[in-house]
Design a protein around this motif. Structure first.
Motif, PDB file in Angstrom:
ATOM      1  N   VAL A  45      19.983 -12.177 -34.706  1.00 62.73           N
ATOM      2  CA  VAL A  45      20.415 -11.893 -33.307  1.00 62.73           C
ATOM      3  C   VAL A  45      19.923 -12.927 -32.340  1.00 62.73           C
ATOM      4  CG1 VAL A  45      21.040  -9.411 -33.842  1.00 62.73           C
ATOM      5  CG2 VAL A  45      18.599 -10.211 -32.709  1.00 62.73           C
ATOM      6  N   GLY A  46      18.980 -13.786 -32.662  1.00 65.00           N
ATOM      7  CA  GLY A  46      18.464 -14.843 -31.863  1.00 65.00           C
ATOM      8  C   GLY A  46      17.410 -15.770 -32.581  1.00 65.00           C
ATOM      9  N   MET A  47      16.975 -16.511 -31.559  1.00 62.59           N
ATOM     10  CA  MET A  47      15.720 -17.266 -31.724  1.00 62.59           C
ATOM     11  C   MET A  47      14.789 -17.165 -30.581  1.00 62.59           C
ATOM     12  SD  MET A  47      15.458 -18.888 -34.919  1.00 62.59           S
ATOM     13  CE  MET A  47      14.694 -20.433 -35.158  1.00 62.59           C
ATOM     14  N   ILE A  48      13.517 -17.135 -30.710  1.00 67.18           N
ATOM     15  CA  ILE A  48      12.625 -17.105 -29.731  1.00 67.18           C
ATOM     16  C   ILE A  48      11.862 -18.357 -29.969  1.00 67.18           C
ATOM     17  CG2 ILE A  48      10.751 -15.481 -30.840  1.00 67.18           C
ATOM     18  CD1 ILE A  48      11.767 -15.410 -26.913  1.00 67.18           C
ATOM     19  N   THR A  49      11.793 -19.201 -28.971  1.00 67.42           N
ATOM     20  CA  THR A  49      10.835 -20.320 -28.955  1.00 67.42           C
ATOM     21  C   THR A  49       9.922 -20.613 -27.844  1.00 67.42           C
ATOM     22  OG1 THR A  49      12.184 -21.645 -27.338  1.00 67.42           O
ATOM     23  CG2 THR A  49      13.190 -21.658 -29.614  1.00 67.42           C
ATOM     24  N   ASP A  50       8.687 -21.333 -28.228  1.00 70.16           N
ATOM     25  CA  ASP A  50       7.915 -21.374 -27.260  1.00 70.16           C
ATOM     26  C   ASP A  50       8.348 -21.853 -25.982  1.00 70.16           C
ATOM     27  OD1 ASP A  50       8.334 -24.085 -28.220  1.00 70.16           O
ATOM     28  OD2 ASP A  50       6.466 -24.321 -28.741  1.00 70.16           O
ATOM     29  N   ARG A  51       9.235 -22.826 -25.925  1.00 67.14           N
ATOM     30  CA  ARG A  51      10.094 -23.021 -24.777  1.00 67.14           C
ATOM     31  C   ARG A  51      10.774 -22.038 -24.165  1.00 67.14           C
ATOM     32  NH1 ARG A  51      11.528 -27.256 -21.577  1.00 67.14           N
ATOM     33  NH2 ARG A  51      13.669 -27.296 -21.090  1.00 67.14           N
ATOM     34  N   ASP A  52      11.296 -20.934 -24.783  1.00 68.15           N
ATOM     35  CA  ASP A  52      12.063 -19.816 -24.240  1.00 68.15           C
ATOM     36  C   ASP A  52      10.912 -19.052 -23.305  1.00 68.15           C
ATOM     37  OD1 ASP A  52      14.679 -20.356 -25.250  1.00 68.15           O
ATOM     38  OD2 ASP A  52      14.167 -19.291 -27.126  1.00 68.15           O
ATOM     39  N   ILE A  53       9.643 -18.890 -23.919  1.00 73.03           N
ATOM     40  CA  ILE A  53       8.738 -18.048 -23.529  1.00 73.03           C
ATOM     41  C   ILE A  53       8.082 -18.723 -22.114  1.00 73.03           C
ATOM     42  CG2 ILE A  53       6.299 -17.314 -23.579  1.00 73.03           C
ATOM     43  CD1 ILE A  53       6.901 -16.802 -26.757  1.00 73.03           C
ATOM     44  N   THR A  54       7.938 -19.895 -22.222  1.00 66.70           N
ATOM     45  CA  THR A  54       7.274 -20.759 -21.237  1.00 66.70           C
ATOM     46  C   THR A  54       8.490 -20.750 -20.070  1.00 66.70           C
ATOM     47  OG1 THR A  54       5.963 -22.228 -22.394  1.00 66.70           O
ATOM     48  CG2 THR A  54       6.436 -22.858 -20.429  1.00 66.70           C
ATOM     49  N   VAL A  55       9.690 -21.409 -20.285  1.00 68.18           N
ATOM     50  CA  VAL A  55      10.445 -21.612 -19.099  1.00 68.18           C
ATOM     51  C   VAL A  55      11.413 -20.428 -18.698  1.00 68.18           C
ATOM     52  CG1 VAL A  55      12.804 -22.992 -18.564  1.00 68.18           C
ATOM     53  CG2 VAL A  55      10.932 -23.897 -20.158  1.00 68.18           C
ATOM     54  N   GLY A  70      14.174  -9.724 -26.689  1.00 68.52           N
ATOM     55  CA  GLY A  70      15.288  -9.891 -26.412  1.00 68.52           C
ATOM     56  C   GLY A  70      15.920 -10.266 -24.948  1.00 68.52           C
ATOM     57  N   ASP A  71      15.062 -10.244 -24.008  1.00 72.23           N
ATOM     58  CA  ASP A  71      15.289 -10.603 -22.742  1.00 72.23           C
ATOM     59  C   ASP A  71      15.176 -12.139 -22.525  1.00 72.23           C
ATOM     60  OD1 ASP A  71      15.468  -8.103 -22.078  1.00 72.23           O
ATOM     61  OD2 ASP A  71      13.501  -8.090 -21.522  1.00 72.23           O
ATOM     62  N   VAL A  72      14.718 -12.927 -23.290  1.00 67.25           N
ATOM     63  CA  VAL A  72      14.555 -14.440 -22.976  1.00 67.25           C
ATOM     64  C   VAL A  72      14.719 -15.360 -24.245  1.00 67.25           C
ATOM     65  CG1 VAL A  72      12.649 -14.175 -21.421  1.00 67.25           C
ATOM     66  CG2 VAL A  72      11.974 -14.441 -23.760  1.00 67.25           C
ATOM     67  N   MET A  73      15.175 -14.773 -25.584  1.00 67.89           N
ATOM     68  CA  MET A  73      15.484 -15.311 -26.737  1.00 67.89           C
ATOM     69  C   MET A  73      16.908 -16.189 -26.321  1.00 67.89           C
ATOM     70  SD  MET A  73      16.902 -12.392 -29.230  1.00 67.89           S
ATOM     71  CE  MET A  73      18.440 -11.570 -28.739  1.00 67.89           C
ATOM     72  N   VAL A 135      17.554 -35.685 -30.993  1.00 70.77           N
ATOM     73  CA  VAL A 135      16.721 -34.533 -30.659  1.00 70.77           C
ATOM     74  C   VAL A 135      15.897 -34.840 -29.418  1.00 70.77           C
ATOM     75  CG1 VAL A 135      15.041 -32.797 -31.334  1.00 70.77           C
ATOM     76  CG2 VAL A 135      17.042 -33.278 -32.774  1.00 70.77           C
ATOM     77  N   SER A 136      15.085 -36.055 -29.478  1.00 74.81           N
ATOM     78  CA  SER A 136      14.213 -36.257 -28.324  1.00 74.81           C
ATOM     79  C   SER A 136      14.828 -36.800 -27.216  1.00 74.81           C
ATOM     80  CB  SER A 136      13.073 -37.273 -29.201  1.00 74.81           C
ATOM     81  OG  SER A 136      12.475 -36.626 -30.322  1.00 74.81           O
ATOM     82  N   SER A 137      15.825 -36.819 -26.939  1.00 76.04           N
ATOM     83  CA  SER A 137      16.371 -37.363 -25.878  1.00 76.04           C
ATOM     84  C   SER A 137      16.355 -36.356 -24.846  1.00 76.04           C
ATOM     85  CB  SER A 137      17.794 -37.876 -25.949  1.00 76.04           C
ATOM     86  OG  SER A 137      17.978 -38.927 -26.986  1.00 76.04           O
ATOM     87  N   PRO A 138      15.931 -36.626 -23.355  1.00 75.05           N
ATOM     88  CA  PRO A 138      16.071 -35.742 -22.392  1.00 75.05           C
ATOM     89  C   PRO A 138      17.518 -34.949 -22.422  1.00 75.05           C
ATOM     90  CG  PRO A 138      14.976 -37.786 -21.913  1.00 75.05           C
ATOM     91  CD  PRO A 138      15.781 -38.102 -23.067  1.00 75.05           C
ATOM     92  N   SER A 139      17.434 -33.684 -22.145  1.00 80.65           N
ATOM     93  CA  SER A 139      18.705 -33.126 -21.844  1.00 80.65           C
ATOM     94  C   SER A 139      18.395 -32.291 -20.557  1.00 80.65           C
ATOM     95  CB  SER A 139      18.896 -32.174 -23.106  1.00 80.65           C
ATOM     96  OG  SER A 139      17.992 -31.100 -23.045  1.00 80.65           O
ATOM     97  N   LYS A 140      19.453 -31.795 -19.896  1.00 80.26           N
ATOM     98  CA  LYS A 140      19.634 -31.159 -18.782  1.00 80.26           C
ATOM     99  C   LYS A 140      18.702 -29.606 -18.964  1.00 80.26           C
ATOM    100  CE  LYS A 140      23.520 -32.778 -16.790  1.00 80.26           C
ATOM    101  NZ  LYS A 140      24.893 -32.694 -16.196  1.00 80.26           N
ATOM    102  N   PRO A 141      18.038 -29.051 -17.840  1.00 80.46           N
ATOM    103  CA  PRO A 141      17.431 -27.753 -18.043  1.00 80.46           C
ATOM    104  C   PRO A 141      18.315 -26.821 -18.322  1.00 80.46           C
ATOM    105  CG  PRO A 141      17.085 -28.741 -15.941  1.00 80.46           C
ATOM    106  CD  PRO A 141      17.779 -29.854 -16.525  1.00 80.46           C
ATOM    107  N   ASP A 142      18.023 -25.592 -19.071  1.00 80.83           N
ATOM    108  CA  ASP A 142      18.870 -24.664 -19.388  1.00 80.83           C
ATOM    109  C   ASP A 142      19.210 -23.664 -18.302  1.00 80.83           C
ATOM    110  OD1 ASP A 142      16.474 -23.496 -19.819  1.00 80.83           O
ATOM    111  OD2 ASP A 142      17.121 -22.621 -21.937  1.00 80.83           O
TER     112      ASP A 142
END
Length: 152
Positions: A45-55, A70-73, A135-142
């Motif tokens: 149903v999703g992926m949780i990343t260290d970035r999801d937790i932080t941001v 489930g609230d941040v994944m 993958v390493s190129s900067p992207s816009k914040p989500d």
């Protein structure tokens, strides 16, 4: 031609969307990984990343012990199949700037593995440089910056 099943990690740990992000972070620390597939029963149903937790959680002031995975994944999860070619999946990872992709069996729709840029770099040589560059190129914040950070 090398396929994903040749390079993927098979023993994938997962977490439930009802678990806390604190538990997700502890699992990431224990497993030395940056993301964990989120399964509701056997369904991805999703992926949780260290970035999801932080941001999405910590930066927004959410408490790690009570905020649910489930609230941040991330729910828009790219997947691949074990029979896809490594080059094809590598290209897709570069196109959408992701480092890890769950491997889902077409018949059962169950997660049977996960493939990462690291797996590709150590087990497959072709095309990794271009994908890593993308993958390493900067992207816009989500999410947009708070108003206090946008005014000068």
């Amino acid at each position: 031609m090398q396929t994903i099943q040749d390079v993927m990690t098979r023993d994938v740990q997962s977490i439930s969307p009802q678990e806390t992000i604190q538990r997700a972070a502890q699992m990431m620390d224990e497993l030395n990984v940056g993301s964990i597939p989120v399964l509701d029963g056997r369904k991805l149903v999703g992926m949780i990343t260290d970035r999801d937790i932080t941001v999405r959680a910590t930066a927004a002031g959410q408490a790690p012990g009570s905020t649910r995975v489930g609230d941040v994944m991330s729910t828009d999860v790219r997947t691949c199949s074990p029979n896809q070619s490594v080059d094809e999946v590598l290209g897709q990872m570069g196109d959408v700037q992701i480092r890890r992709v769950p491997v889902v069996d077409a018949q059962s729709q169950e997660v049977v593995g996960i493939v990462s840029m690291g797996d590709m770099a150590t087990k497959h040589s072709g095309g990794i440089e271009r994908a890593l560059e993308e993958v390493s190129s900067p992207s816009k914040p989500d999410r947009s910056a708070p108003e206090s950070q946008t005014r000068h």
